[in-house]
Write an enzyme that holds these catalytic residues in place. Structure first.
Site, PDB file in Angstrom:
ATOM      1  N   ASP A  10       0.843  -1.199   0.000  1.00 46.60           N
ATOM      2  CA  ASP A  10       0.000   0.000   0.000  1.00 46.60           C
ATOM      3  C   ASP A  10       0.880   1.253   0.000  1.00 46.60           C
ATOM      4  O   ASP A  10       2.067   1.195   0.361  1.00 46.60           O
ATOM      5  CB  ASP A  10      -0.870  -0.054   1.262  1.00 46.60           C
ATOM      6  CG  ASP A  10      -1.806   1.114   1.368  1.00 46.60           C
ATOM      7  OD1 ASP A  10      -2.271   1.628   0.335  1.00 46.60           O
ATOM      8  OD2 ASP A  10      -2.081   1.520   2.524  1.00 46.60           O
ATOM      9  N   ASP A  30      -0.299   5.039   1.132  1.00 47.00           N
ATOM     10  CA  ASP A  30      -0.499   5.939   2.269  1.00 47.00           C
ATOM     11  C   ASP A  30      -0.436   5.185   3.592  1.00 47.00           C
ATOM     12  O   ASP A  30      -1.096   4.167   3.774  1.00 47.00           O
ATOM     13  CB  ASP A  30      -1.848   6.659   2.143  1.00 47.00           C
ATOM     14  CG  ASP A  30      -1.899   7.474   0.859  1.00 47.00           C
ATOM     15  OD1 ASP A  30      -0.850   8.002   0.458  1.00 47.00           O
ATOM     16  OD2 ASP A  30      -2.979   7.557   0.261  1.00 47.00           O
ATOM     17  N   ASP A  89      -2.322  -0.803   5.816  1.00 49.76           N
ATOM     18  CA  ASP A  89      -2.684  -0.318   7.162  1.00 49.76           C
ATOM     19  C   ASP A  89      -4.173  -0.439   7.452  1.00 49.76           C
ATOM     20  O   ASP A  89      -4.611  -0.065   8.536  1.00 49.76           O
ATOM     21  CB  ASP A  89      -2.246   1.148   7.331  1.00 49.76           C
ATOM     22  CG  ASP A  89      -2.996   2.068   6.396  1.00 49.76           C
ATOM     23  OD1 ASP A  89      -3.000   1.790   5.175  1.00 49.76           O
ATOM     24  OD2 ASP A  89      -3.607   3.043   6.858  1.00 49.76           O
TER      25      ASP A  89
END
Lengths: 173, 173
Positions: free
Chosen positions: B6, B8, B133
């Site tokens: 990922d 961000d 996240d």
């Protein structure tokens, strides 16, 4: 069922755009029938080929593409019954990313942002059906691979084929 | 091995950017420790929350994100041994698409365009490892799901976890 649908040559008519730009800029009269079995750049004199390869890096090229006949109606129906994703190998052309997102907003608003994919290769897609015009994408797909007919792929015989969106409707609706 | 990473909160520090913009514009002194277990917008007075939710629609927000410590070195090593893809759920923010592509060119040039994915949801990814996240992404993944620690996910206990890129190196290199 999870269905992936390519953009260029499947819902967006990039081939005709290449041809129209070329005919206008080089005062030529190439017709679609001249292109069967070849990439568009292969149909013109070698001295013009680099110009054509640059079309996809021009601002506005993807924004101006016409919608393939019946693709809106059939995809809207498919979306009611299945998880339909648009998957375009667009990362090679950074200026195209926003244009492709805006083009989908304009012409396929019923495909929400959650179901849009801009990628490099398509080896990483997990689903049931892939509708695409390129062997290099269809080859790696685990599910049902459907080749959408485009001038450049008319000689490929290794995939189930759809010539039009009416064919797709018959197969999947 | 196919590894999805990922952007961000994993390789790009969006959380600190939210905090710095907010502290500057509202003359506030929020610290990272104040944010544990919450989205950043949940840590500020209700009257300021809409402003924060707008950060990700601002031109330049994603272009200016700092690189997460050690992510470049570890990803470059991982890329030599495995197929590493960057996968960012970016389609909600059309202005971010070009910025994210350019940001990867600047900071992760060893990840070629073929291995970059901008998508909506991540349910459609087929591979072996997902480092992310967000539970909503990790939940749907068929392979090994690794939660990368971010202030907002400190209370989540349902995934294998990496706190830093050094942790990732120990697990995967």
């Amino acid at each position: 069922m999870v269905i992936f649908v390519d953009m260029d040559e499947v819902i967006a008519d990039a081939y005709t755009a290449h041809l129209e730009i070329y005919n206008q800029e080089f005062n030529a009269q190439v017709k679609i029938e001249d292109c069967f079995g070849k990439e568009f750049w292969q149909t013109v004199p070698e001295i013009h080929q680099e110009s054509i390869k640059g079309h996809t890096r021009r601002d506005g090229f993807f924004a101006g593409l016409k919608v393939m006949p019946d693709s809106q109606e059939v995809l809207e129906e498919l979306s009611k019954k299945h998880e339909v994703y648009i998957a375009s190998a667009a990362m090679e052309f950074p200026q195209s990313l926003r244009e492709k997102s805006d083009w989908l907003d304009a012409h396929f608003p019923f495909i929400p942002w959650q179901n849009r994919i801009l990628c490099g290769n398509k080896h990483i897609l997990k689903g049931d059906v892939l509708i695409d015009d390129r062997s290099k994408n269809l080859d790696f797909f685990d599910g049902r691979s459907i080749m959408f007919t485009s001038p450049h792929n008319t000689n490929v015989t290794s995939f189930e084929r759809a010539d039009t969106w009416k064919d797709i409707a018959e197969k999947l609706l």
